[in-house]
Scaffold this active site. Sequence first.
Site, mmCIF file in Angstrom:
data_model
loop_
_atom_site.group_PDB
_atom_site.id
_atom_site.type_symbol
_atom_site.label_atom_id
_atom_site.label_comp_id
_atom_site.label_asym_id
_atom_site.label_seq_id
_atom_site.Cartn_x
_atom_site.Cartn_y
_atom_site.Cartn_z
ATOM 1 N N ASP A 50 0.852 -1.177 0.000
ATOM 2 C CA ASP A 50 0.000 0.000 0.000
ATOM 3 C C ASP A 50 0.899 1.242 0.000
ATOM 4 O O ASP A 50 2.100 1.146 0.260
ATOM 5 C CB ASP A 50 -0.896 -0.043 1.247
ATOM 6 N N ASP A 52 -0.159 5.185 1.081
ATOM 7 C CA ASP A 52 -0.358 6.119 2.190
ATOM 8 C C ASP A 52 -0.504 5.369 3.508
ATOM 9 O O ASP A 52 -1.353 4.481 3.642
ATOM 10 C CB ASP A 52 -1.603 6.980 1.952
ATOM 11 N N TYR A 64 -6.029 13.948 0.450
ATOM 12 C CA TYR A 64 -5.168 13.160 -0.422
ATOM 13 C C TYR A 64 -3.823 13.859 -0.608
ATOM 14 O O TYR A 64 -3.721 15.084 -0.439
ATOM 15 C CB TYR A 64 -5.834 12.957 -1.794
ATOM 16 N N THR A 95 -2.369 0.924 -4.889
ATOM 17 C CA THR A 95 -2.912 2.031 -4.103
ATOM 18 C C THR A 95 -4.227 2.540 -4.650
ATOM 19 O O THR A 95 -4.409 2.668 -5.865
ATOM 20 C CB THR A 95 -1.884 3.193 -4.045
ATOM 21 N N CYS A 141 -15.798 0.111 -10.055
ATOM 22 C CA CYS A 141 -14.786 -0.738 -10.681
ATOM 23 C C CYS A 141 -14.599 -2.018 -9.861
ATOM 24 O O CYS A 141 -15.222 -2.197 -8.813
ATOM 25 C CB CYS A 141 -13.451 0.013 -10.769
#
Length: 230
Positions: A50, A52, A64, A95, A141
């Site tokens: 990952d 962040d 963000y 990510t 998605c």
Amino acid sequence: MPFDPSDPFRYHPPEQTTGNERNRNVKNAATEVRNRGGRRLAMPDAFFLDRDGTLNEKPPPGEYVTSPHQLTLLPGAAAAVRRINAAARPAILVTNQRGVARGLMSESDLTAVHNRLTELLREAGAFLDACYCCVHEKGDCHCRKPSPGLLTRAAGDFPHLDLRNTVMIGDAETDVLAGRAAGTATVRLVGARGDAHGGTVADLVAPDLRTAVDLLLNPLAGNREPKAER
């Protein structure tokens, strides 16, 4: 001792250690890393990471990293990636970056942020082998974690990989669930406080990326037979 025998999947770091003490503590903890559900934890063939909260400082909820100057590596993150590189295992970034779908940043902004990440890692002698991003809104998605789409896409690009012999590492339960859906081993990063924020189904819990990588790449980690599940 920093390992809690009542919870063999959680590593508890001491409040203060010297370098030698840290190495000894990691070695002791590594002897307790076991397979769970048939998954191989020790010496995985690839690392899905990952971004962040795993590699770089995590922005506040709802915000963000939208520009390169906002990206700051977490302590030990570059060293962890460098060790993955030295072990000749792919380090693959996966990510979620919904800020693009929300109009808070463009894909060009995201590319600039990842160029900065690449630069910071390179300055520390480390690199990522590939980067996969979901820029979509929730429900639009099949790639947004906790769905496994980013990991399965990567597996298609690295055909020698068996996802069952890889690991997904992240600071959120969505990372863990994505890994489980893809069939990987999973590690949840919980910070120095060891707070899993309500629990986790991860195979292993660690305070940070460096500790997790040290445990997983320690060959002693695979030397003991797994205990029976209770």
